[in-house]
Write an enzyme that holds these catalytic residues in place. Structure first.
Site, PDB file in Angstrom:
ATOM      1  CG  ASN A 140      -2.166  -0.867   0.965  1.00 20.94           C
ATOM      2  OD1 ASN A 140      -2.407  -1.313  -0.158  1.00 20.94           O
ATOM      3  ND2 ASN A 140      -2.943  -1.107   1.997  1.00 20.94           N
TER       4      ASN A 140
ATOM      5  CG  PHE B  50      -7.342   2.646  11.696  1.00 19.30           C
ATOM      6  CD1 PHE B  50      -7.630   1.295  11.686  1.00 19.30           C
ATOM      7  CD2 PHE B  50      -7.717   3.398  12.799  1.00 19.30           C
ATOM      8  CE1 PHE B  50      -8.291   0.695  12.745  1.00 19.30           C
ATOM      9  CE2 PHE B  50      -8.393   2.804  13.869  1.00 19.30           C
ATOM     10  CZ  PHE B  50      -8.679   1.446  13.843  1.00 19.30           C
ATOM     11  CD  GLU B  51      -3.184  -0.291   5.580  1.00 21.13           C
ATOM     12  OE1 GLU B  51      -2.507  -1.043   6.273  1.00 21.13           O
ATOM     13  OE2 GLU B  51      -3.475  -0.513   4.400  1.00 21.13           O
ATOM     14  CB  ALA B  52      -7.291   4.145   5.161  1.00 20.40           C
ATOM     15  N   GLY B  53      -5.612   6.536   6.959  1.00 28.77           N
ATOM     16  CA  GLY B  53      -5.562   7.963   7.310  1.00 28.77           C
ATOM     17  C   GLY B  53      -6.136   8.345   8.660  1.00 28.77           C
TER      18      GLY B  53
END
Lengths: 331, 258
Positions: A140, B50-53
């Site tokens: 990712n 969390f990696e998405a933001g």
């Protein structure tokens, strides 16, 4: 160059490079673009017809089941687009839709096939296990940073991820000896997709966009792509942005088409507006267990529907959407 | 003695490894449940990423996706993956959780394929953010089911780096120094990594589990700590928080196969 001033390449990934970096070519594309604040409102079917050609390389914004451009993805399937390349960056339901439509033949894979804790897409697994799709491995972060480099007009992004693993070996990255630290560092190539598909909360007619909540990689994705198609929950006037310019998450410059599609992320989550429809996503996964069932399901929900609005109606319409609004707002 | 299942024991064990004031990046499922338990017990000042933001949410319920609205509910910041991964890369994030289909004696993980790469028996999702967080965080913790299918001598694909092929291998390859897997928590025991050889070492066995159970469920030779412990059981308070606040629908703690 004088001898002794060469940079040492330590390792090279053996994966295919689907979109080789070409920053100066990308500059030319920007130069020749109409960069005025012209009106870009169009329809989903026209945008996909005009811009998405068989064989081109596309990328989808959001995060798999969150703020995804579902209406645009359905239209790609409905129009039967083929041999597309895809940036499988945190892709889950978006990937499932395109795989179900048999639209893809090459994928930069960071996260594909799975729908996080919900399970794995059987048709996506099957497509890969039959070797129907050419792959290049990433993570990712490395795929997000490929888009960052693409957005910045530079050919690569240096990073310490992927090093030492098969993820690197099956990628198209390099590891070099850094001229400053003398230590190894990975270089991931800039990615400039042909088309980006992004769903946002608000946009004006020129394509200035506001996203609420997490951005994932969408600012870089919009800037890195040759064409960006945006769907939005709401169309607002340019004054909305001029009053508070910090609202502009993605500027008009990076956007080529704007379409008003309320609930356009369904069955995905849209922050502040509606939660993901877990029942529908579960049903979709179940349909994939049987090819005939899946064909009927796709016919009913995508091929036989004229547009995304009809799909929403078939999924329970406003009644269901109101339930999802309540779930989102924890009511 | 409290009545509990093995998932509850795993979650309580993982939670104890998380320090108050630390910054932790989690996925959905068990790691998130462990982090929520820590936050609601001994580590109220811990920050979850969390990696998405999503940064520092007050999680109202367990998120379904690493990028859903819950991951930044009443958060300190809602930002980009670039920003989150950059925090990790510049050394600002203490701990991450990882899991996968296969793990070897050096804590390397496979979540990409089973079988041959070009003609896989099973295609799995790939790295996602796992390679990134395990490359960049100071400490990584693996939570997984203990079986000889998972604990293998040789991975089919090395997706996410543990100690690669042994001592100093991470540094030689170019990964940031002093990083790597610290603990592996399974339904049978808690393991660490031997300082010298970087091989997996059993530190404590869960109550009621026999040494032979662990050996027969592991596809490689384990090291055994000379001062082998029995894993501490979850407290009444741990169980109360897990059952009433963290996972009232028993999505995680109700899993029968664990």
């Amino acid at each position: 160059m004088k001898a002794g001033l060469t940079i040492k390449i330590l390792k090279k990934g053996m994966g295919p490079l689907f979109v080789p970096p070409n920053p100066f070519k990308f500059r030319e594309i920007q130069r020749n673009k109409d960069r005025s604040q012209r009106k870009k409102i169009t329809s989903v079917s026209k945008a996909i017809t005009d811009y998405v050609k068989n064989g081109c390389y596309i990328a989808s914004g959001g995060f798999g089941t969150n703020r995804i451009p579902a209406a645009l993805l359905h239209e790609i399937v409905r129009q039967g687009k083929k041999n597309l390349g895809f940036a499988g960056h945190t892709s889950t339901h978006d990937y499932q839709i395109l795989i179900n439509g048999k639209c893809l033949d090459r994928v930069d894979a960071a996260y594909i096939v799975g729908l996080e804790a919900r399970g794995l897409s059987k048709s996506a697994r099957k497509a890969h296990q039959e070797g129907l799709i050419e792959l290049c491995e990433w993570s990712n972060a490395s795929l997000a940073w490929r888009l960052s480099a693409g957005a910045r007009g530079i050919p690569f992004f240096p990073t310490y991820v992927n090093i030492g693993t098969d993820t690197f070996n099956y990628s198209a990255a390099y590891i070099i000896e850094c001229p400053y630290t003398k230590m190894p560092v990975a270089l991931v190539p800039a990615l400039n997709p042909d088309i980006a598909l992004i769903h946002v909360h608000r946009a004006d007619e020129a394509g200035n966009c506001e996203i609420e909540g997490i951005l994932v990689a969408d600012q870089d994705l919009a800037a890195a792509s040759k064409i960006t198609i945006v769907t939005c929950e709401e169309v607002v006037s340019t004054d909305y942005f001029r009053k508070n310019p910090e609202r502009t998450t993605i500027p008009w410059l990076c956007v080529d088409a704007v379409i008003h599609v309320p609930y356009g992320s369904y069955p995905g989550n849209m922050p502040g507006l509606y939660f993901s429809d877990e029942e529908h996503l579960k049903k979709w996964l179940e349909m994939e267990e049987d090819e005939d069932l899946l064909e009927k399901f796709l016919f009913e929900y995508i091929y036989s529907t004229k547009n995304f609005g009809e799909y929403l109606e078939k999924c329970g319409g406003m009644k269901r959407l109101e339930e999802l609004r309540k779930q989102e707002l924890l009511e | 003695m409290a009545d509990y299942n093995r998932m509850e024991l795993m979650l309580a064990s993982a939670s104890r490894l998380l320090e108050n004031g630390s910054i932790v990046i989690v996925g959905t499922g068990a790691p998130c449940a462990a982090a929520m338990l820590a936050q609601k017990s001994h580590a109220p000042e811990m920050i979850i990423l969390f990696e998405a933001g999503g940064v520092g949410p007050k999680l109202p319920t367990m998120p379904i996706s690493v990028g859903d609205s819950r991951t930044f509910y009443k958060g300190i910041m809602a930002t980009s993956m670039d920003n989150i991964m950059s925090m990790l890369q510049r050394g600002a994030v203490d701990t991450c959780f990882i899991g996968g289909a296969q793990i070897d004696e050096y804590g390397n993980i496979n979540s990409t394929i089973i079988g041959d790469y070009y003609k896989p028996k099973v295609r799995l999702p790939g790295s996602g953010g796992a390679n990134d967080i395990a490359s960049l965080c100071w400490n990584s913790i693996c939570m997984t089911v203990h079986s000889s299918k998972r604990f293998v001598k040789k991975l089919d694909f090395l997706t996410t780096p543990g100690y690669l092929d042994g001592p100093n291998a991470r540094e030689m390859a170019g990964l940031p120094p002093d990083t790597g897997p610290r603990y592996v928590i399974t339904d049978l025991c808690i393991m660490g990594f031997d300082i010298k050889s970087k091989r997996m070492i059993v530190n404590s066995i869960h109550p009621g589990v026999k040494k032979e159970d662990i050996i027969s469920n592991t596809g490689f030779d384990l090291l055994w700590n000379k001062d082998l412990d029995i894993t501490a059981e979850p407290t009444e308070m741990d169980l109360k928080i897990l059952r009433n606040e963290v996972d009232p629908h028993r999505y995680i703690i109700g899993r029968v196969n664990l």
